[in-house]
Scaffold this active site. Structure first.
Site, PDB file in Angstrom:
ATOM      1  N   GLN A  98       0.834  -1.204   0.000  1.00  0.00           N
ATOM      2  CA  GLN A  98       0.000   0.000   0.000  1.00  0.00           C
ATOM      3  C   GLN A  98       0.868   1.253   0.000  1.00  0.00           C
ATOM      4  OE1 GLN A  98      -2.858   0.152   3.227  1.00  0.00           O
ATOM      5  NE2 GLN A  98      -3.885   1.974   2.389  1.00  0.00           N
ATOM      6  N   HIS A 104      -8.652   1.930  -0.667  1.00  0.00           N
ATOM      7  CA  HIS A 104      -9.078   1.908  -2.071  1.00  0.00           C
ATOM      8  C   HIS A 104      -9.019   0.490  -2.612  1.00  0.00           C
ATOM      9  CE1 HIS A 104      -4.747   2.681  -1.870  1.00  0.00           C
ATOM     10  NE2 HIS A 104      -4.645   1.956  -2.961  1.00  0.00           N
TER      11      HIS A 104
HETATM   12  P1  AMP Z   1      -1.665   1.253  -3.550  1.00  0.00           P
HETATM   13  O1  AMP Z   1      -0.299   0.707  -3.841  1.00  0.00           O
HETATM   14  O2  AMP Z   1      -2.694   0.178  -3.443  1.00  0.00           O
HETATM   15  O3  AMP Z   1      -1.672   2.221  -2.377  1.00  0.00           O
HETATM   16  O4  AMP Z   1      -2.061   2.053  -4.849  1.00  0.00           O
HETATM   17  C1  AMP Z   1      -1.974   3.423  -4.993  1.00  0.00           C
HETATM   18  C2  AMP Z   1      -2.326   3.715  -6.433  1.00  0.00           C
HETATM   19  O5  AMP Z   1      -2.627   5.094  -6.546  1.00  0.00           O
HETATM   20  C3  AMP Z   1      -1.196   3.418  -7.430  1.00  0.00           C
HETATM   21  O6  AMP Z   1      -1.660   2.458  -8.392  1.00  0.00           O
HETATM   22  C4  AMP Z   1      -0.914   4.785  -8.063  1.00  0.00           C
HETATM   23  O7  AMP Z   1      -0.608   4.698  -9.434  1.00  0.00           O
HETATM   24  C5  AMP Z   1      -2.214   5.524  -7.818  1.00  0.00           C
HETATM   25  N1  AMP Z   1      -2.123   6.978  -7.761  1.00  0.00           N
HETATM   26  C6  AMP Z   1      -1.204   7.723  -7.090  1.00  0.00           C
HETATM   27  N2  AMP Z   1      -1.447   9.037  -7.246  1.00  0.00           N
HETATM   28  C7  AMP Z   1      -2.566   9.126  -8.029  1.00  0.00           C
HETATM   29  C8  AMP Z   1      -3.330  10.204  -8.548  1.00  0.00           C
HETATM   30  N3  AMP Z   1      -3.013  11.474  -8.297  1.00  0.00           N
HETATM   31  N4  AMP Z   1      -4.403   9.925  -9.310  1.00  0.00           N
HETATM   32  C9  AMP Z   1      -4.741   8.652  -9.584  1.00  0.00           C
HETATM   33  N5  AMP Z   1      -4.073   7.585  -9.115  1.00  0.00           N
HETATM   34  C10 AMP Z   1      -2.987   7.813  -8.356  1.00  0.00           C
END
Ligand code: AMP
Length: 111
Positions: A98, A104
């Site tokens: 994460q 999410h």
């Molecule tokens: P996690 O590793 O499950 O916390 O996933 C976080 C996700 O958020 C990653 O797939 C990123 O590419 C995505 N992410 C980070 N910043 C943004 C943003 N500003 N808009 C959309 N997605 C994002």
């Protein structure tokens, strides 16, 4: 860990930074992942501040939980991937991969 309203998804919810919105209702916001790992890569977040899936499952109200999962279903309907299928992914904690500490669900599809 305490929830920080300075995380990126909190800023998206406050409209301090933009997103490519798929769907929004009283319970959820869904939007395209900025760094897609599949043809379709959408994130669904609850509007309320929960750090991760454990926090959400433990502390969200029944209404919030039902509202969240209905929001996931409405998002997959809007993406038109119900019949052909998709993957859901959830990361919990740093060891679980994460990066953003607002709960999410990732929806991934190469449909
Ligand atoms: P996690 O590793 O499950 O916390 O996933 C976080 C996700 O958020 C990653 O797939 C990123 O590419 C995505 N992410 C980070 N910043 C943004 C943003 N500003 N808009 C959309 N997605 C994002």
């Amino acid at each position: 860990m305490i929830y920080s309203d300075q995380n990126i998804f909190a800023k998206i919810l406050k409209k301090e930074i933009p997103c490519e919105k798929i769907l929004e209702n009283n319970f959820i916001l869904s939007f395209n992942d900025i760094s897609p790992k599949a043809k379709i890569h959408v994130l669904v977040i609850p509007k309320s501040p929960y750090i991760d899936i454990y926090d959400f499952n433990k502390n969200a109200s029944k209404e919030e939980i039902v509202g969240f999962w209905n929001g996931v279903n409405e998002t997959i309907e809007k993406l038109q991937i119900v019949d052909n299928g998709f993957q859901l992914k959830v990361h919990k904690g740093e060891t679980g991969g994460q990066e953003v500490f607002h709960f999410h669900v990732h929806i991934l599809s190469n449909d």
